[in-house]
Scaffold this motif. Structure first.
Motif, PDB file in Angstrom:
ATOM      1  N   PHE A   1      39.382  21.678  29.440  1.00  0.00           N
ATOM      2  CA  PHE A   1      38.036  20.508  28.879  1.00  0.00           C
ATOM      3  C   PHE A   1      37.933  19.838  30.212  1.00  0.00           C
ATOM      4  CE2 PHE A   1      39.278  21.781  24.564  1.00  0.00           C
ATOM      5  CZ  PHE A   1      38.117  21.357  23.969  1.00  0.00           C
ATOM      6  N   MET A   2      36.668  20.130  30.521  1.00  0.00           N
ATOM      7  CA  MET A   2      36.336  19.301  31.807  1.00  0.00           C
ATOM      8  C   MET A   2      35.339  18.231  31.738  1.00  0.00           C
ATOM      9  SD  MET A   2      37.792  21.261  34.205  1.00  0.00           S
ATOM     10  CE  MET A   2      36.995  20.447  35.698  1.00  0.00           C
ATOM     11  N   PRO A   3      35.151  17.175  32.626  1.00  0.00           N
ATOM     12  CA  PRO A   3      34.349  16.011  32.477  1.00  0.00           C
ATOM     13  C   PRO A   3      32.927  16.402  32.148  1.00  0.00           C
ATOM     14  CG  PRO A   3      35.900  15.699  34.366  1.00  0.00           C
ATOM     15  CD  PRO A   3      35.818  17.234  33.949  1.00  0.00           C
ATOM     16  N   GLU A   4      32.227  15.532  31.527  1.00  0.00           N
ATOM     17  CA  GLU A   4      30.583  16.029  31.188  1.00  0.00           C
ATOM     18  C   GLU A   4      30.026  14.641  31.748  1.00  0.00           C
ATOM     19  OE1 GLU A   4      28.310  17.661  27.495  1.00  0.00           O
ATOM     20  OE2 GLU A   4      29.368  15.822  27.274  1.00  0.00           O
ATOM     21  N   GLU A   5      29.930  13.630  30.727  1.00  0.00           N
ATOM     22  CA  GLU A   5      28.896  12.649  31.303  1.00  0.00           C
ATOM     23  C   GLU A   5      30.081  11.361  31.492  1.00  0.00           C
ATOM     24  OE1 GLU A   5      25.979   9.435  29.073  1.00  0.00           O
ATOM     25  OE2 GLU A   5      26.097  11.343  28.103  1.00  0.00           O
ATOM     26  N   TYR A   6      29.404  10.697  32.328  1.00  0.00           N
ATOM     27  CA  TYR A   6      30.375   9.229  32.645  1.00  0.00           C
ATOM     28  C   TYR A   6      29.037   8.208  32.839  1.00  0.00           C
ATOM     29  CZ  TYR A   6      33.216   6.102  34.875  1.00  0.00           C
ATOM     30  OH  TYR A   6      34.451   4.903  35.005  1.00  0.00           O
TER      31      TYR A   6
ATOM     32  N   SER B   1      35.330  15.573  40.888  1.00  0.00           N
ATOM     33  CA  SER B   1      36.712  15.385  40.416  1.00  0.00           C
ATOM     34  C   SER B   1      37.041  15.918  39.294  1.00  0.00           C
ATOM     35  CB  SER B   1      37.079  13.602  40.440  1.00  0.00           C
ATOM     36  OG  SER B   1      38.273  13.317  39.696  1.00  0.00           O
ATOM     37  N   ALA B   2      38.301  16.224  38.955  1.00  0.00           N
ATOM     38  CA  ALA B   2      38.592  16.907  37.683  1.00  0.00           C
ATOM     39  C   ALA B   2      38.685  15.748  36.508  1.00  0.00           C
ATOM     40  CB  ALA B   2      39.765  17.989  37.627  1.00  0.00           C
ATOM     41  N   SER B   3      38.678  14.726  37.080  1.00  0.00           N
ATOM     42  CA  SER B   3      38.771  13.650  35.844  1.00  0.00           C
ATOM     43  C   SER B   3      37.524  12.971  35.582  1.00  0.00           C
ATOM     44  CB  SER B   3      39.776  12.557  36.536  1.00  0.00           C
ATOM     45  OG  SER B   3      41.046  13.189  36.726  1.00  0.00           O
ATOM     46  N   PRO B   4      37.413  11.879  34.592  1.00  0.00           N
ATOM     47  CA  PRO B   4      35.991  11.331  34.432  1.00  0.00           C
ATOM     48  C   PRO B   4      35.902  10.344  35.502  1.00  0.00           C
ATOM     49  CG  PRO B   4      37.348  11.593  32.393  1.00  0.00           C
ATOM     50  CD  PRO B   4      38.197  11.793  33.477  1.00  0.00           C
TER      51      PRO B   4
END
Length: 920
Positions: free
Chosen positions: A900-905, A424-427
């Motif tokens: 800016f792309m998701p990194e850590e979740y 996903s492009a979201s967190p």
């Protein structure tokens, strides 16, 4: 008798705040209007004749905490925020950092799921001064920022946060100063014994076979007075066994590698792709034993003596079981390819979000990390009072010791694998389809990711020590209409911080031949189903070291440069005049004016490393002096209205790790010119001129509203720079340089900028509006902060980075009810995206773009009444992180698309506590 104590008295994309965020701040502003209306409706309610002295009501619980905190804020000559214990050993939160972070303009930074450090007015913990009973404290971290989880909330009676300094505040920070305070037994004036305990459970349960999801907290406090109230004693013990769990996912980095001439088979041209992933579960078992003692002696009106002792032992064991892989074009000579690819349009850029990766070799990670922290603090203050003159001498000592060990080992299937992915492009948690990584017959110990070793061990030790002595002379003046007293003092502070680290590689026996693990050494497989990675082979890597590995020391230049010693001698001389006058019949003006002169001598010793070997050591340093004037004025207009003004010159010495004399320096064999990189023991402080203005209205003992404005003009900020450097004394390793001067990449002082903001806060008791709301109350605050400082340096950054710790919008809201023995409180904290500073790979520090956070906490308790047969007993239920709000970060795409792309979740679950407290 007048007693004069020594401690002075009271790259992130940041867009404009959304309407929802602005509403949090505006709501606080509306409280100003609401309070005025409420006051008009409650004329029959008594108001204090002197707004500087609030009526005391002998109560415990939420209202007691609020009343004491409001009184501290009201009576201070500085602009302060305060937190007070609801009873002995009972701060409003189980964490000191949580309690402080609910104050206006203050936010907490979560580390491993718990609040650990605080940011004040948009600046990181490195800009915060931390005191214990007015004395500067050492840090268990690698710099100055104090980790507040070292201080049990049960042993702290109150916290005062100074947002404006005065001349007698020694050890102050640039963004603010936090003073943790233990109880004063003679001032308390009665005997009290409090015993409390609670069980603790994490909502995730046991995520792995070697984890724990339950723990406990226990504490006991004793306060008493003897010998006709001339001797006071306070003792406290706090024990903690706390489990923390986490479900973690991280996207390593994103890029369109076609730009670099590195396409991959099956990858659509021009598409941005994720270049590596990891998922893991981690379990922390935290054990902390804290002891506090205070002995107070006041035999007469002439002499007063107080001895404070504090000790904390903090142990943490952390186990991690996970899987990770790189799939960039350079892994394993370009072995990775794509199949069945689907893309998603993100701001006009195609991003690969679905497909299959071929040729990947996932590494199964089993880590075991341990940490043992010991913290000591002692202070002995003696005051001789001779009428209008008094002399106070204070000796104090603070020491922190940390021993840390981090061990990681690798395993995996033999040969390349195929991985399905759905991103996903979201967190959030992404999902993968992996082959079985839990079969002990097919999963081998080896190095699937080609890191060059089969395991890594790093052991480090660190000590931080402060020895200080302070002398203050105070003179009361009765003949002046405006000068009430003055203080003259000196403080000598000697600080030494030392860090030593050793790095080892672990290689499998028999020339690193892949090896299966004896089933008797295995734990039950660990599930990573939350990211679709299935089950993993799991074990304790320390059980395997001596049986399967050859462990040998192997240190790179970066490893060698972790060792350093920093010494600081800081002498502070100060003068403070305390003012109090009647300007008119209705306006009273009080405050203080003064100045500090601070003389600093600093030096460091470190290694010069070259080619993985030490080729020399050097000791470098500098000295400098600063004059810091300060002014604090409080105009009391009566009827609870006050205006405060503060102006000061402020400084914060550089982060200690920046001062290390470590270096990687050598002479280029061709140009014969010096070049290198490392720390900079010649750094001077961050310096700023600050102005503060606060408008406040107090209504009764537990209500106020305030509007505060602040502006800090930083003359200088510290950036990473390339600067000319004198390499005299460095080992040239046999290559004669053409000059002793060359280019050095290091931290250096540069141009600063401004920090400015507005804070709105309100604490309102329900009975201020109507008797029907007796017992109800709200505490709300919001702040907006902005800065012109780019942490990469002037004209060096991309304009999106902010200084570490800066969230433009920070807001807090607490709704409480307390009546008839029942108490309930629900609290929410919010902070905007910010650039956080965290520990990273191999003990380094890393800035990360941290997304907004919104956490919710709940507390419910019941106090049994005197007539119930169980007087003094309280029952409590508490839930932290009710909404299980995840830690989220993002990273900029590496090839210039501007995405800016998701990194850590990472999710940490909810912490449930059920306990009791008994007062005698």
């Amino acid at each position: 008798m007048t007693f004069h104590p020594v401690a002075p008295q009271p790259a992130v994309r940041l867009s404009c705040a959304s309407p929802r965020k602005r509403g949090l701040v505006v709501a606080c502003g509306l409280a100003l209007l609401a309070s005025t209306a409420a006051q008009a409706q409650a004329q029959e309610a008594p108001t204090p004749g002197d707004a500087a002295t609030l009526d005391r009501v002998t109560v415990t619980g939420i209202r007691h905490s609020i009343e004491t905190s409001v009184e501290t804020k009201n009576e201070s000559n500085s602009i302060v925020e305060a937190v007070s214990a609801e009873d002995i050993g009972k701060l409003p939160d189980i964490s000191i950092a949580d309690s402080i972070s609910r104050l206006p303009g203050i936010a907490t930074q979560r580390v491993d799921g718990r609040s650990q450090v605080i940011n004040i007015r948009g600046m990181s913990e490195q800009f915060v001064g931390t005191l214990l009973n007015g004395r500067e404290q050492v840090s268990t971290g690698d710099s100055r920022g104090v980790e507040l989880d070292q201080y049990p909330a049960e042993l702290i009676n109150a916290v005062t946060v100074y947002k404006t300094p005065d001349a007698a505040l020694v050890g102050q920070g640039l963004s603010g100063t936090v003073d943790l305070q233990t109880i004063r037994p003679l001032e308390y004036g009665q005997r009290r014994i409090v015993v409390s305990g609670s069980g603790e459970k994490n909502s995730f349960g046991k995520l792995s076979d070697d984890a724990s999801d339950t723990g406990y907290r226990a504490s006991a406090s004793y306060v008493d007075q003897f010998a006709n109230n001339t001797v006071g004693v306070a003792l406290g013990v706090a024990l903690l066994d706390s489990p923390f769990q986490e479900k973690h996912y991280k996207a390593w980095w994103w890029a369109d590698t076609d730009v670099w001439g590195a396409p991959q088979p099956g990858k659509p041209a021009g598409a941005v792709a994720l270049q590596g992933s990891e998922g893991w579960i981690k379990s922390h078992d935290l054990n902390r034993d804290g002891v506090m003692g205070v002995v107070e002696f006041q035999p007469n009106e002439t002499f007063h003596s107080m001895l404070d002792l504090y000790y904390s032992n903090f142990d943490q064991e952390e186990v991690m079981h996970g899987a990770m892989w790189g799939n960039d074009p350079w892994f394993n000579n370009g072995a990775v390819s794509y199949d069945q690819v689907a893309t998603t349009n993100v701001d006009g850029v195609p991003v690969i979000t679905h497909g299959v990766l071929n040729g990947v070799q996932p590494a199964v990670r089993n880590d075991n990390n341990t940490r043992d922290d010991k913290l000591y603090a002692a202070g002995w203050a003696n005051t001789v009072d001779l009428g209008s003159w008094s002399l106070t001498a204070d000796l104090n000592y603070s020491k922190a010791e940390r021993e840390q060990s981090t061990l990681e080992t690798y395993a995996g299937l033999l040969g390349p694998q195929s991985i399905g992915f759905d991103l996903s492009a979201s967190p959030g948690f992404n999902h993968y389809s992996l082959p079985d990584l839990s079969n002990p017959g097919t999963v081998y110990l080896w190095d699937p990711q080609m890191w060059g070793h089969d395991g890594r061990l790093e052991n480090s030790r660190q000590e931080d020590e402060i020895k200080a002595a302070r002398l203050q002379l105070t003179h009361d003046i009765e003949s002046s209409d405006w000068l009430r007293s003055y203080d003259v003092g000196v403080n000598f502070n000697r600080r030494t911080k030392e860090k030593v680290a050793q790095v080892y590689f672990a290689d499998l026996l028999n020339d690193r031949a892949p090896t299966t693990v004896d089933p008797s050494l295995l734990n039950a497989p660990t599930s990573l189903d939350f990211v679709g990675m299935g089950r993993l082979l799991s074990y304790n890597p320390r059980d395997l070291l001596s049986r399967y590995y050859n462990v040998y020391i192997s240190e790179s230049n970066d490893d060698l440069r972790k060792d350093f010693v920093v010494d600081e001698d800081v002498d502070t001389y100060y003068f403070r005049a305390n003012l109090d006058m009647d300007v008119t019949d209705r306006v009273r003006l009080r405050g203080n004016a003064g100045a500090q002169y601070i003389r600093t001598d600093q030096s460091s010793t470190g290694f010069n490393a070259n080619g993985g070997a030490v080729v020399g050591t050097q000791t470098l340093g500098t000295s400098y002096g600063d004059i810091l004037p300060s002014l604090n004025l409080v105009a009391d207009f009566g009827d609870g209205w006050m205006v405060r003004f503060g102006a000061a010159r402020e400084l914060m010495r550089p982060p200690i790790n920046y001062l290390s004399a470590d270096s990687d320096a050598s002479v280029d064999p061709i140009t014969r010119e010096w070049q290198g990189s490392g720390g900079n023991p010649l750094l001077e402080p961050y310096r700023a001129n600050a102005v503060d203005l606060s408008f406040e209205k107090y209504m009764g003992a537990a209500s106020y509203v305030a509007l505060a404005l602040f502006y800090k003009d930083l003359d200088t900020y510290i950036y990473g720079q390339n600067i000319p450097w004198d390499f005299s004394g460095y080992d040239d390793n046999g290559v004669t340089p053409v000059s002793n001067f060359g280019n050095f990449s290091t931290w250096a002082n540069g141009t600063g900028g401004y920090m400015r903001g507005v804070e709105v806060s309100a604490t309102l008791a329900g009975d201020l509006f109507t008797p029907a709301l007796t017992g109800f109350g709200v505490q709300v605050n919001g702040s907006y902060t902005e800065s012109s400082i780019d942490p990469d340096g002037p004209d060096q950054g991309n304009g999106t980075d902010t200084i570490p710790g800066l969230s433009k919008v920070v807001a807090n809201a607490v709704v409480y009810y307390e009546n008839h023995g029942f108490a309930a409180r629900i609290s929410q904290r919010y902070r905007d995206p910010y650039r956080g500073e965290y520990g990273s790979l191999f003990g380094t520090r890393q800035y990360r773009n941290t997304l907004s956070e919104r956490s919710l906490d709940l507390q419910v308790s019941y106090d049994f009444a005197e007539e119930s047969g169980l007087p003094g007993l309280s029952l409590m239920f508490q839930v932290n992180n009710v909404n299980n709000y995840a830690f989220r970060s993002e990273v900029s795409e590496a090839t210039g698309t501007g995405l800016f792309m998701p990194e850590e979740y990472t999710e940490y679950g909810r912490q449930y506590l059920l306990g009791f407290s008994y007062r005698m």
